[in-house]
Design an enzyme around this catalytic site. Structure first.
Site, PDB file in Angstrom:
ATOM      1  N   CYS A  85       0.807  -1.220   0.000  1.00 31.91           N
ATOM      2  CA  CYS A  85       0.000   0.000   0.000  1.00 31.91           C
ATOM      3  C   CYS A  85       0.837   1.266   0.000  1.00 31.91           C
ATOM      4  CB  CYS A  85      -0.953   0.010   1.190  1.00 31.91           C
ATOM      5  SG  CYS A  85      -0.127   0.187   2.775  1.00 31.91           S
ATOM      6  N   CYS A 140      -2.068  -2.004   9.006  1.00 33.10           N
ATOM      7  CA  CYS A 140      -1.612  -0.821   9.738  1.00 33.10           C
ATOM      8  C   CYS A 140      -1.097  -1.201  11.127  1.00 33.10           C
ATOM      9  CB  CYS A 140      -2.741   0.197   9.848  1.00 33.10           C
ATOM     10  SG  CYS A 140      -3.318   0.822   8.262  1.00 33.10           S
TER      11      CYS A 140
END
Length: 114
Positions: free
Chosen positions: A20, A89
């Protein structure tokens, strides 16, 4: 909370998610084998930034062993949970903290203690 570079940090680490593109740099000040303070610079989605901030709050005041023992689930829970598409994350935060502590330990072994 705790956003920004830390002057005079005892340890730091940079982790980049190649999928990402999110990146997190964590800075630690360590005293007596304990995280005295932590800050971060994160580039990425709001979940990455929020998880980074929560991670600095979670590890501050903990021993290095306790900080390394925290899991990606602990970081996800600290922000109220993350959808499956954003779990990476919490992995970013967990990895950065572990690497920073490993870097600090390596520096201690090499005689780089301040």
């Amino acid at each position: 909370r705790n956003a920004g570079a830390m002057e005079g940090a005892d340890a730091d680490a940079l982790v980049i998610n190649p999928v990402c593109g999110d990146s997190m740099r964590i800075f630690l000040r360590i005293q007596d084998e304990r995280v005295a303070s932590a800050s971060f610079l994160t580039s990425g989605c709001p979940a990455a930034i929020g998880t980074s901030s929560a991670a600095t709050e979670l590890i501050t005041g903990r021993t290095l062993v306790e900080a390394v023992s925290l899991t990606r689930e602990d970081y996800a829970e600290a922000v109220g949970g993350l959808p499956n598409s954003k779990l990476h994350c919490s992995v970013l935060a967990s990895t950065a903290i572990r690497q920073a502590i490993e870097n600090w330990k390596r520096k201690q072994l090499e005689g780089g203690a301040a």
